[in-house]
Write a protein that holds these residues in place. Structure first.
Motif, PDB file in Angstrom:
ATOM      1  N   LEU A  94      90.282 -71.489 -47.442  1.00  0.00           N
ATOM      2  CA  LEU A  94      90.802 -70.316 -46.746  1.00  0.00           C
ATOM      3  C   LEU A  94      90.708 -70.558 -45.256  1.00  0.00           C
ATOM      4  O   LEU A  94      89.680 -71.043 -44.769  1.00  0.00           O
ATOM      5  N   GLU A  95      91.774 -70.217 -44.534  1.00  0.00           N
ATOM      6  CA  GLU A  95      91.798 -70.423 -43.089  1.00  0.00           C
ATOM      7  C   GLU A  95      92.414 -69.206 -42.414  1.00  0.00           C
ATOM      8  O   GLU A  95      93.432 -68.685 -42.861  1.00  0.00           O
ATOM      9  N   GLY A  96      91.773 -68.762 -41.338  1.00  0.00           N
ATOM     10  CA  GLY A  96      92.291 -67.635 -40.571  1.00  0.00           C
ATOM     11  C   GLY A  96      91.158 -66.778 -40.045  1.00  0.00           C
ATOM     12  O   GLY A  96      90.015 -66.867 -40.498  1.00  0.00           O
ATOM     13  N   SER A  97      91.467 -65.934 -39.103  1.00  0.00           N
ATOM     14  CA  SER A  97      90.439 -65.131 -38.439  1.00  0.00           C
ATOM     15  C   SER A  97      89.802 -64.083 -39.357  1.00  0.00           C
ATOM     16  O   SER A  97      88.719 -63.582 -39.069  1.00  0.00           O
ATOM     17  N   LEU A  98      90.438 -63.761 -40.475  1.00  0.00           N
ATOM     18  CA  LEU A  98      89.910 -62.731 -41.378  1.00  0.00           C
ATOM     19  C   LEU A  98      89.224 -63.312 -42.622  1.00  0.00           C
ATOM     20  O   LEU A  98      88.913 -62.573 -43.564  1.00  0.00           O
ATOM     21  N   VAL A  99      88.963 -64.599 -42.631  1.00  0.00           N
ATOM     22  CA  VAL A  99      88.322 -65.239 -43.783  1.00  0.00           C
ATOM     23  C   VAL A  99      86.974 -64.597 -44.086  1.00  0.00           C
ATOM     24  O   VAL A  99      86.647 -64.333 -45.251  1.00  0.00           O
ATOM     25  N   ASP A 100      86.184 -64.324 -43.056  1.00  0.00           N
ATOM     26  CA  ASP A 100      84.868 -63.699 -43.285  1.00  0.00           C
ATOM     27  C   ASP A 100      85.008 -62.367 -44.005  1.00  0.00           C
ATOM     28  O   ASP A 100      84.203 -62.031 -44.876  1.00  0.00           O
ATOM     29  N   GLU A 101      86.026 -61.585 -43.647  1.00  0.00           N
ATOM     30  CA  GLU A 101      86.232 -60.280 -44.282  1.00  0.00           C
ATOM     31  C   GLU A 101      86.564 -60.448 -45.762  1.00  0.00           C
ATOM     32  O   GLU A 101      86.117 -59.648 -46.597  1.00  0.00           O
ATOM     33  N   VAL A 102      87.322 -61.467 -46.098  1.00  0.00           N
ATOM     34  CA  VAL A 102      87.645 -61.746 -47.500  1.00  0.00           C
ATOM     35  C   VAL A 102      86.377 -62.134 -48.256  1.00  0.00           C
ATOM     36  O   VAL A 102      86.116 -61.638 -49.349  1.00  0.00           O
ATOM     37  N   LEU A 103      85.572 -63.002 -47.657  1.00  0.00           N
ATOM     38  CA  LEU A 103      84.341 -63.444 -48.318  1.00  0.00           C
ATOM     39  C   LEU A 103      83.360 -62.288 -48.519  1.00  0.00           C
ATOM     40  O   LEU A 103      82.698 -62.197 -49.555  1.00  0.00           O
ATOM     41  N   LYS A 104      83.293 -61.387 -47.559  1.00  0.00           N
ATOM     42  CA  LYS A 104      82.379 -60.239 -47.661  1.00  0.00           C
ATOM     43  C   LYS A 104      82.725 -59.328 -48.833  1.00  0.00           C
ATOM     44  O   LYS A 104      81.860 -58.620 -49.346  1.00  0.00           O
ATOM     45  N   LYS A 105      83.965 -59.338 -49.273  1.00  0.00           N
ATOM     46  CA  LYS A 105      84.383 -58.471 -50.376  1.00  0.00           C
ATOM     47  C   LYS A 105      83.756 -58.867 -51.706  1.00  0.00           C
ATOM     48  O   LYS A 105      83.633 -58.029 -52.595  1.00  0.00           O
ATOM     49  N   GLY A 106      83.382 -60.141 -51.855  1.00  0.00           N
ATOM     50  CA  GLY A 106      82.874 -60.556 -53.155  1.00  0.00           C
ATOM     51  C   GLY A 106      81.600 -61.360 -53.140  1.00  0.00           C
ATOM     52  O   GLY A 106      81.097 -61.754 -54.181  1.00  0.00           O
ATOM     53  N   CYS A 107      81.070 -61.622 -51.944  1.00  0.00           N
ATOM     54  CA  CYS A 107      79.913 -62.503 -51.817  1.00  0.00           C
ATOM     55  C   CYS A 107      78.745 -61.771 -51.154  1.00  0.00           C
ATOM     56  O   CYS A 107      78.913 -61.171 -50.100  1.00  0.00           O
ATOM     57  N   PRO A 108      77.546 -61.832 -51.750  1.00  0.00           N
ATOM     58  CA  PRO A 108      76.406 -61.101 -51.191  1.00  0.00           C
ATOM     59  C   PRO A 108      75.746 -61.764 -49.980  1.00  0.00           C
ATOM     60  O   PRO A 108      74.861 -61.177 -49.371  1.00  0.00           O
ATOM     61  N   LEU A 109      76.174 -62.964 -49.617  1.00  0.00           N
ATOM     62  CA  LEU A 109      75.585 -63.635 -48.450  1.00  0.00           C
ATOM     63  C   LEU A 109      75.882 -62.865 -47.168  1.00  0.00           C
ATOM     64  O   LEU A 109      76.899 -62.181 -47.065  1.00  0.00           O
ATOM     65  N   ASN A 110      75.013 -63.034 -46.179  1.00  0.00           N
ATOM     66  CA  ASN A 110      75.294 -62.498 -44.854  1.00  0.00           C
ATOM     67  C   ASN A 110      76.262 -63.474 -44.178  1.00  0.00           C
ATOM     68  O   ASN A 110      75.857 -64.398 -43.478  1.00  0.00           O
ATOM     69  N   ILE A 111      77.528 -63.264 -44.420  1.00  0.00           N
ATOM     70  CA  ILE A 111      78.576 -64.172 -43.958  1.00  0.00           C
ATOM     71  C   ILE A 111      78.592 -64.266 -42.434  1.00  0.00           C
ATOM     72  O   ILE A 111      78.922 -65.307 -41.873  1.00  0.00           O
ATOM     73  N   ASN A 112      78.208 -63.197 -41.737  1.00  0.00           N
ATOM     74  CA  ASN A 112      78.206 -63.208 -40.270  1.00  0.00           C
ATOM     75  C   ASN A 112      77.273 -64.275 -39.705  1.00  0.00           C
ATOM     76  O   ASN A 112      77.460 -64.723 -38.578  1.00  0.00           O
ATOM     77  N   GLU A 113      76.251 -64.662 -40.456  1.00  0.00           N
ATOM     78  CA  GLU A 113      75.279 -65.652 -39.992  1.00  0.00           C
ATOM     79  C   GLU A 113      75.722 -67.082 -40.271  1.00  0.00           C
ATOM     80  O   GLU A 113      75.142 -68.022 -39.741  1.00  0.00           O
TER      81      GLU A 113
END
Length: 192
Positions: free
Chosen positions: A117-136
């Motif tokens: 996945l590539e793009g500025s909103l990838v983190d938002e997509v990952l946050k929808k299904g992944c419990p990791l703190n993606i921001n870190e």
């Protein structure tokens, strides 16, 4: 015999979701024709990993990745690494640098589905299904986790542009693909 991707008839190129009047979409691509090896150091082994190099890369430390243009080595757990490479000679490089008395090598090349996945909103997509703190998580990090209950490995390739590879078991490849693309619909995505 021909290797067939689990997404052969699923991944269709084009624009999907809320893509109208968007300047930037999320790009989704399947990574194919790549070699994947798991390296595990035996518990009885006393060898130091500091001097070991594979494709001129050191084995990385906890939750990190060593990489060059052809190869990425992901830390998967204590004394456990995943080598992902386009270098067709990577197995030879691994075998030349690791002793059978100290390490186990397993070819996982045909057991994984890899989506990038590539793009500025990838983190938002990952946050929808992944419990990791993606921001870190940042470039050069990796982690095992889940995405909507599917076991995955996340490999953070780049921060600019934001690029993440998601590795899942081949048997869950279609479910993982549908789960990720469904999460991308809100933002719009381009399947490439």
């Amino acid at each position: 015999m021909k290797n067939v991707s689990v997404l052969e008839n699923i991944h269709k190129h084009g624009l999907f979701g809320n893509h109208d009047s968007k300047d930037e979409l999320i790009n989704i691509r399947e990574i194919k024709d790549i070699l994947i090896y798991q390296i595990v150091k035996y518990k009885k082994s006393s060898i130091s990993i500091d001097k070991i190099k594979i494709d001129n890369l050191n084995l990385p430390e906890t939750l990190l990745v060593s990489s060059n243009t052809n190869t990425r080595i992901l830390w998967m757990g204590p004394d456990n690494w995943l080598v992902v490479s386009t270098n067709k000679e990577i197995e030879k490089s691994i075998l030349e640098n690791l002793s059978h008395d100290d390490f186990a090598l397993t070819d996982l090349s045909h057991s994984r589905t890899i989506l990038e996945l590539e793009g500025s909103l990838v983190d938002e997509v990952l946050k929808k299904g992944c419990p990791l703190n993606i921001n870190e998580m940042k470039e050069g990090d990796c982690s095992n986790s889940i995405y909507n209950s599917i076991s995955v490995t996340l490999d953070f390739i780049s921060d600019n542009p934001k690029k993440v590879r998601i590795l899942g078991l081949r048997s869950f490849g279609e479910s993982l693909y549908h789960s990720l693309t469904d999460s991308c619909l809100e933002f719009g995505y381009k399947a490439v």
